[in-house]
Design an enzyme around this catalytic site. Structure first.
Site, PDB file in Angstrom:
ATOM      1  CB  VAL A   1      -0.961   0.000   1.206  1.00  0.00           C
ATOM      2  CG1 VAL A   1      -1.740   1.305   1.274  1.00  0.00           C
ATOM      3  CG2 VAL A   1      -1.918  -1.186   1.108  1.00  0.00           C
ATOM      4  CE1 TYR A   2       5.701   5.444   2.624  1.00  0.00           C
ATOM      5  CE2 TYR A   2       7.169   4.053   1.326  1.00  0.00           C
ATOM      6  CZ  TYR A   2       6.914   5.246   1.993  1.00  0.00           C
ATOM      7  OH  TYR A   2       7.878   6.234   2.010  1.00  0.00           O
ATOM      8  CB  ALA A   3       5.140   0.213  -2.874  1.00  0.00           C
TER       9      ALA A   3
ATOM     10  CB  SER B   1       0.548   5.700  -1.219  1.00  0.00           C
ATOM     11  OG  SER B   1       1.747   5.581  -0.470  1.00  0.00           O
TER      12      SER B   1
END
Length: 277
Positions: free
Chosen positions: A161-163, A165
């Site tokens: 999810v971080y990647a 975003s």
């Protein structure tokens, strides 16, 4: 147009109470910015940082408690800044959060997905939209610095999810840069900063990998700040991230995955814990 210094300029920094954001604000005060505007959701830390910066120099320091995951809060705070300070010349979209260590299907709180995308992807768009039109019409040198991540350059397990975003942030940021160039508004420069893990505490437990130690905070800030003023479009740090990006575009997928797994990229989040508290 060149910008050798932010002296006499108005600078706004998000996520400014601590970590990278505080260091960016310190740079602005040190360079005698006329106004330094601090946004953060942590009211106590924000007040302490604002007081510290106000005592350290001659810049007028303004602080606003803003939850940048809330589009309405962004609009309200931006209106207050325009009323209190005026249009800004330098915008640093630094606020961000990270979630990781588990596999995507192990996600228990879907609110984490929404918040990560809201802060890392949508907030820079909404905030920039508040201030960029005035930068464009102002015809004087202006800068936007967007803090993305090396996670925007290669896929990485345990931080999907971080990647995702940060991939969105990079794609948007570089597209806006091109739009400014295409439209002849070259007095406004957009810089996207893509570092690997920085020792701010946000990535506590993350591991460095092949020739890629955890980056010192001041080194990251010095690099991003200097390159932003020059108007450099994309800043990737360190050199191994640039190399990995090139390799990812050249090698067949299975070979790429084998390489990135072997050098440790794909295991860098195995022991991630993040900032406590």
């Amino acid at each position: 147009m060149d910008m050798d210094t932010v002296a006499g300029r108005k600078v706004l920094i998000t996520g400014a109470a601590m970590g990278l954001g505080k260091s960016f604000a310190e740079r602005a005060v040190r360079e005698l910015a006329a106004d330094v505007v601090l946004w953060d959701v942590n009211e106590q830390a924000l007040k302490e940082t604002a007081a510290e910066l106000a005592a350290a120099g001659t810049s007028r320091v303004h602080h606003y408690v803003v939850d940048v995951s809330d589009a309405a809060a962004i609009a309200e705070a931006a209106a207050s800044v325009r009323a209190d300070v005026g249009d800004v010349d330098v915008l640093v979209n630094n606020a961000g959060i990270v979630r990781g260590n588990g596999y995507f299907w192990e996600t228990r709180d879907r609110a984490d997905i929404h918040k990560t995308v809201a802060i890392n992807s949508l907030a820079p768009m909404y905030i920039t939209l508040e201030f960029l039109p005035a930068m464009v019409s102002g015809r004087t040198p202006a800068r936007v610095l967007n803090i993305a991540s090396s996670a925007a350059l290669v896929a990485n397990p345990r931080m999907s999810v971080y990647a995702g975003s940060k991939w969105a942030a990079l794609g948007w940021s570089d597209s806006v840069r091109l739009e400014l160039e295409q439209s002849g508004n070259d007095h406004v420069k957009v810089t996207t900063f893509c570092p690997t893990y920085i020792n701010t505490g946000m990535f506590e437990g993350a591991k460095g990998f092949w020739f890629t130690p955890i980056i010192e905070q001041e080194e990251a800030v010095d690099t991003a700040w200097t390159r932003m003023k020059k108007g450099d479009p994309l800043v990737v740090m360190p050199w191994t991230s640039r190399f990995n990006r090139a390799v990812s575009g050249l090698l067949p997928l299975k070979v790429r995955d084998f390489y990135l797994d072997t050098v440790g990229v794909y295991h860098s989040m195995d022991e991630f814990t993040g900032r406590k508290g």
